[in-house]
Design a protein around this motif. Structure first.
Motif, mmCIF file in Angstrom:
data_model
loop_
_atom_site.group_PDB
_atom_site.id
_atom_site.type_symbol
_atom_site.label_atom_id
_atom_site.label_comp_id
_atom_site.label_asym_id
_atom_site.label_seq_id
_atom_site.Cartn_x
_atom_site.Cartn_y
_atom_site.Cartn_z
ATOM 1 N N THR A 38 0.815 -1.223 0.000
ATOM 2 C CA THR A 38 0.000 0.000 0.000
ATOM 3 C C THR A 38 0.847 1.270 0.000
ATOM 4 O O THR A 38 0.369 2.348 0.276
ATOM 5 C CB THR A 38 -0.916 0.018 1.240
ATOM 6 N N THR A 50 2.488 4.556 -1.102
ATOM 7 C CA THR A 50 2.078 5.549 -2.084
ATOM 8 C C THR A 50 3.273 5.946 -2.930
ATOM 9 O O THR A 50 4.344 6.279 -2.412
ATOM 10 C CB THR A 50 1.487 6.779 -1.382
ATOM 11 N N ILE A 60 -1.461 -0.212 -5.548
ATOM 12 C CA ILE A 60 -2.470 0.823 -5.237
ATOM 13 C C ILE A 60 -1.818 2.145 -5.552
ATOM 14 O O ILE A 60 -0.857 2.557 -4.914
ATOM 15 C CB ILE A 60 -2.899 0.793 -3.756
ATOM 16 N N LEU A 94 -2.029 5.973 -5.521
ATOM 17 C CA LEU A 94 -2.712 7.174 -5.047
ATOM 18 C C LEU A 94 -2.156 8.379 -5.783
ATOM 19 O O LEU A 94 -1.009 8.381 -6.236
ATOM 20 C CB LEU A 94 -2.513 7.332 -3.539
ATOM 21 N N ASN A 116 -6.003 11.327 0.841
ATOM 22 C CA ASN A 116 -5.305 10.085 0.514
ATOM 23 C C ASN A 116 -5.312 9.110 1.681
ATOM 24 O O ASN A 116 -5.515 7.902 1.509
ATOM 25 C CB ASN A 116 -3.863 10.378 0.104
ATOM 26 N N SER A 117 -5.114 9.631 2.864
ATOM 27 C CA SER A 117 -5.120 8.773 4.061
ATOM 28 C C SER A 117 -6.510 8.195 4.300
ATOM 29 O O SER A 117 -6.665 7.023 4.657
ATOM 30 C CB SER A 117 -4.665 9.584 5.283
ATOM 31 N N LEU A 156 -7.122 5.574 1.785
ATOM 32 C CA LEU A 156 -6.350 4.395 2.132
ATOM 33 C C LEU A 156 -7.059 3.575 3.213
ATOM 34 O O LEU A 156 -7.061 2.331 3.179
ATOM 35 C CB LEU A 156 -4.959 4.804 2.601
ATOM 36 N N GLN A 172 -9.730 1.617 1.409
ATOM 37 C CA GLN A 172 -9.181 0.553 0.554
ATOM 38 C C GLN A 172 -8.665 -0.629 1.365
ATOM 39 O O GLN A 172 -8.809 -1.784 0.969
ATOM 40 C CB GLN A 172 -8.055 1.119 -0.316
ATOM 41 N N CYS A 173 -8.060 -0.345 2.509
ATOM 42 C CA CYS A 173 -7.495 -1.412 3.332
ATOM 43 C C CYS A 173 -8.452 -1.903 4.401
ATOM 44 O O CYS A 173 -8.114 -2.820 5.160
ATOM 45 C CB CYS A 173 -6.206 -0.916 3.999
#
Length: 893
Positions: A24, A26, A38, A40, A84-85, A88, A91-92
């Motif tokens: 993961t 970035t 992934i 971003l 973005n965080s 994330l 996504q996770c």
């Protein structure tokens, strides 16, 4: 003023300071080794600042940066890193990260700001934390359209549609104008709840606010209308008026027309989208079109769709390949399915379940079980596929065994599961077992489910519990859809030997507009028309099937061919077969069986020759029929019959059963090879069923061989000592060979044991009614006319040379009384009624439930002479065509 100090314990900062997992990480500028699983967006120098202070860090900036000044509170929020965080975390599936971000916003007093609250609402909903989303929403100082829309959309997708609708109305009451995304969200709720009325109101608001040209909104509207069969025109109108379409638009309209069985329209739309260079179809389009091809059995169209999928690079797509397995299962051959399956680079539980269904469809039960046993994981759908497959292939006991295993493993019981189990019980046809299954279903609480109750009704009719079936039928609530149980009851009467009841119920359903016949009902009623010889009604059903499009259904078409054969309309039967869009093995077997019913052995063998040239694989039933065809050939082809029988195993890999041996014995006996027939039975590799011995006994009757007949009769009586049919066969054998005393002894033995033969019944169809007759029957309204006419007929036939054969009278009475019994057999009464009611020049058509006795057969030959009329009689052996004193059976039946 004291400066603000940011503690390092802040969980948000702790997460950002840690090295993220490799999967993961970035990708940032200058990070060449960063993985791309992934990706971003690259952070941009875009900040919401509460100060003019600017950070000059070389590392990716923390979302919250505080100036070291002791007198001024300066906070920089890196918006890109924040988003973005948050992305994330979704996504996770990291709820803790979302909560850390949430906690940081609370500390900075930013939780009321919609710029940060709205993304948090969306994130929490995607993570399934509805209560946290609600907290954020109610904590906003001034929720805007994005706030409401995020919450409405998330609630609709999480199965909380009523809350979504309530929130939409609250948004409207607060004066907030919905945007395109709001309409998509509320329409999603309407689709899930099938709320058409609310959908109409939303549609009106969409038009009023000028959003109807939005492709996203129009797609959602089409999705809603596509759920209702009567709204297909709305879908097509929205699609046609949409100025800009996308792939979802095409998929939605194609899916809608396929759901309404408008398959040709689906293919037309597919051709349109291919002509438009601005669009490319996706896996969903291909899968939907394959469903259409499967629905209308169009092999070539399906192959074209398959080829197109390969051209656009979808050859390895899992969804497309799963749909292709379903298509080739219905329209192709087992080798097509296996080849596709073996080429698939990726498989899932759906793939393996589809293969179980496919193997079961092609009768490869062992292969289906092998796939099931090797599945790494199984669910209730997998079990249901195997369960239904067992039922389809007549493996009722295996189905019940699997059901017990399913219960032991605690898997979910669906209505499909219970329906299959009830169907399996119906196949076994045991009343006691049916009572147990019935009780289990009722205890389980699904006795009021329409599909299960219809299956229960069907089971009751199969297990000889017609009284219970009728009670269930007449107790059916009027406020529930009753089309299924009408169909089940009609089929039940047809199966239970009550065809008149089936016809009456069908007429009642049509006169009351109770049920719109579907393919199952039409197949059943056509079968009843064939059983009764109800030619006129059969033609009416054929017309109805043509108007409604059901004539292309394989089951309906097969029943139509069979109906015409049984109603003695050979030309229409062959015409119906030739007009079928596709044929399966049942179609070919039906064509062969039709020729055999009319004792046309050479024509049946010609059909077999056509099957071989077309490389059509026969099944076990095909061989039973083709072997039987050699009984009715114009010349002795017994050698060919023997070779065919041997080829079953060597060439076609079909193991001969008792039914095949019975057919072979019948052929050998018919052509006079009685000793070989007996030897064949004695050398069988397994214990012969009684049907094999009966075939030989019947041949002994035809060939007047009492020596072998006596030996055969002993075998049969040792196997089924309570069956009166055997006694009758032996008695007829003795009487045919002139051994009247022996015949009478057999009948005396029958009387002492209290055995009675199955009552003989003959009937005529006149003015769309079934007119039935039994021996010495006087229940008919025209009884006087019938008996007067029959007396005249008897006198005329006696003058022409008819000699009554009293050996066919089973009653222990004087000779002159035997003649009275003989003269009023059911076939004679039916023939007389037919002559009285059928216009001159037209043939008389009679149907009889058992074999015609020798005396009635002789009598009808004389009737055809003295009345100069054709008489067609269908009995258990097939058709007899009486004309000018001759019968088409050549006195062998």
């Amino acid at each position: 003023m004291a400066s603000t100090v940011i503690q390092t314990e802040n969980p948000f900062f702790q997460f950002l300071s840690c090295k993220p997992p490799a999967a993961t990480t970035t990708a940032v500028a200058g990070d060449a080794a960063a993985p791309s699983s992934i990706s971003l967006p690259k952070p941009k120098p875009h900040h919401l600042t509460f100060s003019t202070a600017i950070t000059t860090q070389t590392q990716p900036p923390d979302p919250l940066v505080v100036s070291p000044s002791s007198n001024t509170k300066v906070i920089d929020l890196d918006v890109d890193t924040f988003f973005n965080s948050l992305r994330l975390s979704v996504q996770c599936g990291e709820v803790s990260l979302a909560k850390a971000i949430h906690a940081s916003l609370i500390k900075l007093l930013l939780e009321q700001d919609t710029r940060f609250g709205n993304p948090l609402i969306s994130a929490y909903l995607k993570l399934g934390h509805v209560s946290d989303a609600y907290k954020i929403f109610y904590g906003l100082s001034s929720p805007n359209v994005v706030s409401f829309t995020s919450l409405i959309s998330g609630l609709a997708k999480l199965g909380r549609e009523e809350e979504a609708i309530e929130l939409f109305f609250r948004m409207r009451s607060e004066g907030i104008v919905p945007n395109e995304h709001s309409f998509v969200a509320i329409l999603t709720a309407c689709i899930r709840l099938l709320e058409l009325e609310l959908g109409f109101q939303i549609h009106a608001l969409i038009v009023k606010l000028g959003c109807v040209d939005s492709v996203f909104v129009a797609n959602a509207l089409m999705g809603l209308y596509g759920k209702f069969s009567f709204c297909l025109d709305y879908v097509l109108k929205l699609f046609d008026e949409l100025p800009h379409k996308d792939t979802v638009s095409w998929n939605t309209v194609i899916s809608s027309v396929v759901n309404e069985f408008e398959y040709e329209k689906a293919f037309e739309l597919f051709r349109d989208v291919k002509r438009d260079n601005g669009f490319t179809v996706d896996y969903f389009t291909i899968s939907t079109l394959l469903t259409a091809c499967t629905g209308c059995f169009v092999l070539m169209e399906g192959r074209a769709v398959h080829a197109h999928a390969i051209r656009i690079g979808l050859e390895a797509n899992l969804s497309v390949n799963n749909a292709l397995i379903g298509f080739y299962t219905k329209c192709g051959r087992v080798k097509d399915v296996v080849a596709l399956f073996e080429r698939m680079p990726v498989m899932d539980i759906i793939t393996l379940t589809e293969m179980i269904t496919a193997y079961m469809e092609f009768g490869c039960v062992d292969l289906a079980v092998e796939i099931f046993d090797k599945m790494p994981e199984k669910n209730s759908v997998s079990y249901n596929a195997l369960l239904a497959g067992y039922c389809k292939n007549g493996k009722a006991m295996e189905a019940l065994g699997l059901f017990v295993k399913l219960l032991e493993e605690g898997l979910v019981l669906t209505e499909f599961t219970l329906t299959s189990v009830v169907n399996a019980c119906g196949l076994i046809m045991e009343a006691k077992l049916s009572e147990q299954i019935h009780g289990f279903v009722m205890k389980f609480g699904l006795g009021s489910n329409d599909c299960i109750e219809a299956a229960l009704l069907d089971m009751l009719t199969r297990c000889g519990r017609m009284a219970d079936a009728e009670k269930m039928f007449y107790r059916w609530p009027t406020d529930r859809d009753d089309s299924i149980i009408w169909t089940s009851m009609i089929c039940g009467y047809a199966r239970s030997g009550k065809p008149e009841h089936a016809i009456l119920l069908f007429h009642q359903s049509q006169s009351e507009a109770t049920v719109v016949p579907d393919e199952i009902a039409l197949t059943s009623v056509l079968g009843v028309c064939g059983t009764l010889g109800f030619h006129e009604m059969g033609k009416q059903i054929h017309s109805y099937a043509l108007k409604t499009g059901f004539s292309s259904d394989l089951g309906v078409a097969n029943s139509m061919v069979s109906m015409y054969f049984k109603c003695c309309n050979m030309s229409n039967a062959i015409k119906a077969f030739n007009k079928m869009p596709a044929h399966d093995i049942v179609s070919w077997n039906g064509l062969i069986a039709g020729h055999l019913l009319h004792r046309q052995g050479d024509e049946a063998l010609a059909v077999w020759s056509s099957m071989e040239k077309a490389s059509i694989k026969p099944d076990a039933i095909t061989f039973v029929l083709i072997i039987s065809a050699y009984r009715y050939t114009n010349s002795n082809l017994v050698d060919s019959c023997r070779k065919l029988f041997l080829s079953m195993k060597t060439i076609y890999n079909i193991e001969p059963t008792s039914e095949h041996y019975a057919s072979l014995v019948s052929v050998l006996g018919s052509w006079g090879f009685l000793e070989e027939a007996e030897e064949t039975i004695n050398n069988m590799p397994f214990q012969p069923k009684v049907s094999v011995w009966r075939a030989l006994l019947d041949s002994c009757r035809i060939r007047l061989n009492t020596t072998i007949g006596k030996r055969v009769a002993k075998h049969i009586l040792s196997m089924e000592p309570q069956d009166p049919a055997t006694y009758i066969l032996v008695s007829n054998l003795y009487s045919s060979s002139g051994r009247w005393h022996n015949s009478e002894l057999v009948r005396e033995d029958m009387r002492e044991k209290g055995f009675r033969k199955h009552p003989s019944r003959s009937w005529i169809i006149h003015q769309n009614k079934v007119h039935s007759f039994y021996v010495r029957d006087k229940s008919h309204p025209q009884e006087k006319d019938i008996y007067s006419g029959l007396e005249i007929l008897i006198l005329e036939c006696l003058k022409a040379g008819y000699v009554p054969d009293t050996s066919f009278v089973l009653h222990e009475v004087e000779e002159h009384q035997k003649k009275d019994f003989l003269f009023y057999h059911s076939a004679k009464l039916a023939a007389t009624y037919g002559l009285l009611t059928t216009p001159a020049g037209q043939p008389v058509r009679i149907v009889k439930n058992i074999l015609t006795c020798g005396d009635c057969h002789s009598f009808l030959k004389y009737v055809s002479v003295v009345t100069r009329r054709e008489i067609f009689l269908r009995d258990a052996s097939g058709f007899h065509h009486f004309l000018n004193g001759q019968c088409s059976c050549k006195d062998y039946w």
